[in-house]
Design a protein around this motif. Structure first.
Motif, PDB file in Angstrom:
ATOM      1  N   GLN A 117     -20.911  -6.563  37.785  1.00  0.00           N
ATOM      2  CA  GLN A 117     -20.672  -6.508  39.225  1.00  0.00           C
ATOM      3  C   GLN A 117     -19.368  -5.837  39.638  1.00  0.00           C
ATOM      4  O   GLN A 117     -19.049  -5.784  40.813  1.00  0.00           O
ATOM      5  N   ARG A 118     -18.594  -5.361  38.680  1.00  0.00           N
ATOM      6  CA  ARG A 118     -17.294  -4.782  39.050  1.00  0.00           C
ATOM      7  C   ARG A 118     -17.476  -3.510  39.868  1.00  0.00           C
ATOM      8  O   ARG A 118     -18.468  -2.809  39.757  1.00  0.00           O
ATOM      9  N   GLN A 119     -16.434  -3.251  40.674  1.00  0.00           N
ATOM     10  CA  GLN A 119     -16.420  -2.031  41.478  1.00  0.00           C
ATOM     11  C   GLN A 119     -15.788  -0.917  40.640  1.00  0.00           C
ATOM     12  O   GLN A 119     -14.829  -1.156  39.910  1.00  0.00           O
ATOM     13  N   LEU A 120     -16.323   0.284  40.766  1.00  0.00           N
ATOM     14  CA  LEU A 120     -15.795   1.392  39.972  1.00  0.00           C
ATOM     15  C   LEU A 120     -15.284   2.491  40.899  1.00  0.00           C
ATOM     16  O   LEU A 120     -16.003   2.969  41.769  1.00  0.00           O
ATOM     17  N   LEU A 121     -14.019   2.853  40.712  1.00  0.00           N
ATOM     18  CA  LEU A 121     -13.427   3.912  41.526  1.00  0.00           C
ATOM     19  C   LEU A 121     -13.017   5.074  40.619  1.00  0.00           C
ATOM     20  O   LEU A 121     -12.212   4.894  39.709  1.00  0.00           O
ATOM     21  N   PHE A 122     -13.600   6.218  40.856  1.00  0.00           N
ATOM     22  CA  PHE A 122     -13.263   7.413  40.080  1.00  0.00           C
ATOM     23  C   PHE A 122     -12.324   8.283  40.898  1.00  0.00           C
ATOM     24  O   PHE A 122     -12.624   8.574  42.055  1.00  0.00           O
ATOM     25  N   PHE A 123     -11.240   8.718  40.291  1.00  0.00           N
ATOM     26  CA  PHE A 123     -10.394   9.680  40.994  1.00  0.00           C
ATOM     27  C   PHE A 123     -10.097  10.875  40.124  1.00  0.00           C
ATOM     28  O   PHE A 123      -9.924  10.757  38.910  1.00  0.00           O
ATOM     29  N   SER A 124     -10.056  12.009  40.764  1.00  0.00           N
ATOM     30  CA  SER A 124      -9.890  13.238  40.014  1.00  0.00           C
ATOM     31  C   SER A 124      -9.534  14.335  41.006  1.00  0.00           C
ATOM     32  O   SER A 124      -9.862  14.242  42.180  1.00  0.00           O
ATOM     33  N   ALA A 125      -8.845  15.348  40.522  1.00  0.00           N
ATOM     34  CA  ALA A 125      -8.595  16.487  41.403  1.00  0.00           C
ATOM     35  C   ALA A 125      -9.839  17.369  41.417  1.00  0.00           C
ATOM     36  O   ALA A 125     -10.102  18.078  42.377  1.00  0.00           O
ATOM     37  N   THR A 126     -10.607  17.279  40.335  1.00  0.00           N
ATOM     38  CA  THR A 126     -11.820  18.090  40.225  1.00  0.00           C
ATOM     39  C   THR A 126     -12.897  17.228  39.582  1.00  0.00           C
ATOM     40  O   THR A 126     -12.585  16.256  38.908  1.00  0.00           O
ATOM     41  N   ILE A 127     -14.159  17.564  39.808  1.00  0.00           N
ATOM     42  CA  ILE A 127     -15.234  16.815  39.155  1.00  0.00           C
ATOM     43  C   ILE A 127     -16.099  17.779  38.350  1.00  0.00           C
ATOM     44  O   ILE A 127     -17.114  18.274  38.838  1.00  0.00           O
ATOM     45  N   PRO A 128     -15.704  18.077  37.139  1.00  0.00           N
ATOM     46  CA  PRO A 128     -16.559  18.925  36.308  1.00  0.00           C
ATOM     47  C   PRO A 128     -17.818  18.162  35.892  1.00  0.00           C
ATOM     48  O   PRO A 128     -17.905  16.939  36.077  1.00  0.00           O
ATOM     49  N   ARG A 129     -18.757  18.906  35.304  1.00  0.00           N
ATOM     50  CA  ARG A 129     -20.071  18.301  35.003  1.00  0.00           C
ATOM     51  C   ARG A 129     -19.982  17.043  34.132  1.00  0.00           C
ATOM     52  O   ARG A 129     -20.687  16.071  34.361  1.00  0.00           O
ATOM     53  N   GLY A 130     -19.078  17.071  33.149  1.00  0.00           N
ATOM     54  CA  GLY A 130     -18.949  15.929  32.240  1.00  0.00           C
ATOM     55  C   GLY A 130     -18.716  14.617  32.979  1.00  0.00           C
ATOM     56  O   GLY A 130     -19.171  13.551  32.564  1.00  0.00           O
ATOM     57  N   ILE A 131     -18.017  14.705  34.080  1.00  0.00           N
ATOM     58  CA  ILE A 131     -17.705  13.486  34.823  1.00  0.00           C
ATOM     59  C   ILE A 131     -18.920  13.001  35.613  1.00  0.00           C
ATOM     60  O   ILE A 131     -19.174  11.805  35.722  1.00  0.00           O
ATOM     61  N   GLN A 132     -19.690  13.965  36.134  1.00  0.00           N
ATOM     62  CA  GLN A 132     -20.879  13.576  36.898  1.00  0.00           C
ATOM     63  C   GLN A 132     -21.784  12.699  36.048  1.00  0.00           C
ATOM     64  O   GLN A 132     -22.355  11.723  36.520  1.00  0.00           O
ATOM     65  N   ASP A 133     -21.855  13.072  34.783  1.00  0.00           N
ATOM     66  CA  ASP A 133     -22.657  12.336  33.836  1.00  0.00           C
ATOM     67  C   ASP A 133     -22.148  10.891  33.710  1.00  0.00           C
ATOM     68  O   ASP A 133     -22.907   9.917  33.791  1.00  0.00           O
ATOM     69  N   LEU A 134     -20.840  10.780  33.566  1.00  0.00           N
ATOM     70  CA  LEU A 134     -20.198   9.472  33.436  1.00  0.00           C
ATOM     71  C   LEU A 134     -20.440   8.630  34.701  1.00  0.00           C
ATOM     72  O   LEU A 134     -20.770   7.444  34.640  1.00  0.00           O
ATOM     73  N   ILE A 135     -20.304   9.286  35.851  1.00  0.00           N
ATOM     74  CA  ILE A 135     -20.503   8.605  37.127  1.00  0.00           C
ATOM     75  C   ILE A 135     -21.940   8.094  37.225  1.00  0.00           C
ATOM     76  O   ILE A 135     -22.192   6.943  37.588  1.00  0.00           O
ATOM     77  N   GLY A 136     -22.876   8.998  36.867  1.00  0.00           N
ATOM     78  CA  GLY A 136     -24.290   8.630  36.949  1.00  0.00           C
ATOM     79  C   GLY A 136     -24.601   7.419  36.081  1.00  0.00           C
ATOM     80  O   GLY A 136     -25.391   6.558  36.466  1.00  0.00           O
TER      81      GLY A 136
END
Ligand code: ADP
Ligand code: MG
Length: 616
Positions: free
Chosen positions: A178-197
């Motif tokens: 149930q934890r909340q997840l906050l991603f911060f980045s100056a850019t979002i390359p594809r590798g991160i989208q995967d992690l977010i998904g």
């Protein structure tokens, strides 16, 4: 780009008091957009440029969700580096200042586990750490994430670049569902989208476009420069604009070392940062830079990442950054907090097309200019000097030297001559020897413009004279004339053949263009070498620029090995493959004897006393 007062964002009185105390007048765009959403507990992916205030954007809502009475870790913030973890921890500390019972602890490699363990055991609710060390604590059972409410990934792009992907996933897998997840980045390359998904639930994407926001404040210029003339171009630009505080980005560690060395030898106060420099040393350099103990930081992108400095006058892209994102990152370090700044970019040869491509993609507006001519440099430096004198006269900030001036006038010199001689000395020119040949020898007196120097809090640089040397940046400001002899370093401007001790001169060092050489021989030279002081002799050492040796290395080694005071070392002239070091004559034999075979920069030293005729 919307900004709102913090008071409209639904925050607790404690946080409002804290931001007020920190001097934040209103929330930045990323804060305005993120805080209300994050307060609802929703996952957020936040994107904005460096310096836009991302830390408070995640730290404020995270802190609001902490229950002070629960002595367990409730917020975990992952950062790529130890410096960033410390910086974020500091900001969290300030933001939670009025929130009673909230404790935050940074956790990173290099610090003792014991200390971190004690802070955790004491019930810290907020943990800020690098992924590796956080994982270690989890594995040891010293960090429990059962009560975790918020996980923040700060500078996610960089963490992935640094190879933390597995560690991050390991941590995320061991957090409550149930934890909340906050991603911060100056850019979002594809590798991160995967992690977010994979790890977040229906996150809200918040992107703050930065180009439009930065553009009017950062004056962006590019220069087409031949690769080999870059250093010359750099120093001319620094001199023309009289820059005193900036970062110079290079693409490789080797280039950082070389450039730092070159600038250093030319009398600029510089220091360097790159991946091969030890963590402890890096922190020292960053700390000194923040305190402005030197003028220019030469760095690679990764090393300068997360270095939080305000008020940079200029960012130089000595080497072109890889892409538009890196470019924006780099220049985001100037013109912070509404101040204006400059970004100067060098392109050589085909790099121009790359830059044009970047300009198109990111809609950058970068103007073309040409490198100032020597005359322009000279004029600019003269203007700076003129202004200093004028301002000093205007402010009446100088001690009166009537007595000395009267004495000179009595001897028949005109006031114009006296002033001209003073300016001559201030330009770093040597004083004629009393009793020497010239008819109008003026003894070097107390530095006349002392008061002007003191009125100016920036690092000192006499017009035309050598800059304060990076080897002793924290030394009390002093005019060139008042510096101790071992600190006086002759910039490598004399013609530079490669004489073996007593042997015939070899071919000139090959690292210089004709133009550079012409420049070096011209009036632009800051302080031409003018020969030894009386009582000094010269020793040849078989290490030079090639070995990245610095004057401080030489002085330190000689003093350390011989146990003689550093003052026995005089002028140091660093050449490509050798260095000429003036030392007090009486100690020369001992120095030569003791330094034989000593290692410096990986070389076994073979010192030799040099005859006068070999000396340039
Ligand atoms: P980022 O993480 O986006 O690169 P930081 O969070 O490090 O940016 O913030 C950059 C600087 O701006 C810091 O010195 C911070 O204290 C300051 N800052 C952040 N928010 C505000 C604000 N609302 N008003 C003024 N200064 C702010
Ligand atoms: Mg940040």
């Amino acid at each position: 780009m919307e900004k709102r007062p913090f008071a409209e964002l639904g925050l607790s009185p404690e946080i409002l008091k804290a931001v007020e105390k920190m001097g934040f007048e209103e929330a930045s765009p990323i804060q305005t957009a993120v805080i209300p959403v994050a307060l609802t507990g929703k996952d957020v992916v936040g994107m904005s440029s460096t310096g836009s205030g991302k830390t408070a954007a995640f730290a404020i809502p995270a802190l609001e969700r902490v229950d002070p009475k629960l002595r367990a870790v409730q917020v975990l913030i992952l950062c790529p580096t130890r410096e960033l973890a410390v910086q974020v921890a500091e900001e969290v500390g300030k933001l939670s200042f009025f929130k009673r019972g909230i404790q935050a602890v940074p956790i990173y490699g290099g610090q003792s586990y014991d200390r971190q363990f004690r802070a955790l055991a004491a019930g810290a609710q907020v943990v800020i750490g690098t992924p590796g060390r956080v994982m270690d604590h989890m594995d040891r059972g010293t960090l429990s994430l059962d009560q975790l409410r918020v996980v923040v990934l700060d500078e996610t792009d960089r963490m992935l670049d640094m190879g933390f992907r597995d560690d991050i996933e390991h941590v995320l897998k061991n957090t409550p569902a149930q934890r909340q997840l906050l991603f911060f980045s100056a850019t979002i390359p594809r590798g991160i989208q995967d992690l977010i998904g994979r790890y977040s639930r229906d996150p809200e994407w918040i992107k703050i476009e930065s180009v439009a926001q930065n553009a009017p404040l950062v004056e962006q210029v590019y220069f087409e420069v031949d690769r080999r003339s870059k250093i010359e171009a750099l120093t001319r630009l620094i001199d023309v604009h009289d820059f005193r505080y900036g970062i110079i980005f290079c693409s490789t560690k080797i280039m950082v070392d070389e450039l730092d060395e070159h600038l250093h030898a030319r009398g600029y106060a510089t220091d360097r940062l790159h991946g091969d420099i030890s963590q402890a040393q890096r922190e020292r350099v960053m700390d000194k830079f923040r305190r402005r103990a030197f003028e220019f930081l030469v760095a690679t992108d990764v090393a300068a990442r997360g270095l939080d400095v305000d008020d940079l006058e200029v960012v130089f892209n000595f080497d072109l950054p890889n892409d538009a994102e890196d470019y924006t990152h780099r220049i985001g370090r100037t013109a912070r907090a509404g101040k204006s700044g400059r970004a100067f970019t060098f392109v050589s040869g085909r790099e121009l097309y790359k830059l044009q491509g970047m300009m198109q993609v990111a809609r950058l507006k970068i103007r073309r200019e040409s490198i100032p001519s020597l005359d322009q440099v000279e004029e600019a430096r003269a203007n700076v000097f003129f202004e200093k004198i004028r301002a000093t006269l205007e402010a009446k900030q100088f001690f009166s030297h009537d007595r000395m001036i009267d004495r000179l006038l009595e001897q028949g010199y005109t006031s114009t001559d006296i002033c001209s001689a003073m300016i001559h000395l201030l330009q770093g020119a040597p004083a004629a020897k009393p009793g020497g040949a010239p008819a109008k020898a003026i003894p070097a007196a107390q530095p006349p413009l002392r008061a002007a120097d003191e009125a100016d809090a920036r690092p000192k640089r006499a017009y035309g004279g050598p800059r304060p040397h990076a080897a002793d940046p924290e030394q009390k400001p002093a005019s060139a004339a008042a510096r101790p002899s071992h600190a006086r370093v002759t910039p490598k401007r004399a013609p530079d053949p490669e004489p073996a001790p007593g042997g015939a001169p070899a071919a000139p060092a090959g690292d210089e263009t004709e133009e550079q050489e012409a420049v070096r021989r011209s009036k632009y030279e800051r302080a031409p070498r003018t020969g030894r002081e009386p009582g000094m002799v010269t020793i040849f050492f078989n290490v030079g620029r090639k070995h990245l040796v610095t004057p401080a290395d030489i002085v330190g080694k000689v003093a350390g090995v011989t146990r003689l005071p550093a003052e026995v070392v005089g002028a140091i002239d660093i050449h490509q493959r050798h260095t000429l070091v003036d030392v007090a004559e009486e100690h020369a034999p001992l120095i030569v004897k003791k330094m034989v075979g000593i290692r410096l920069k990986g070389e076994a030293l073979a010192p030799a006393l040099v005859g006068t005729e070999t000396k340039l």
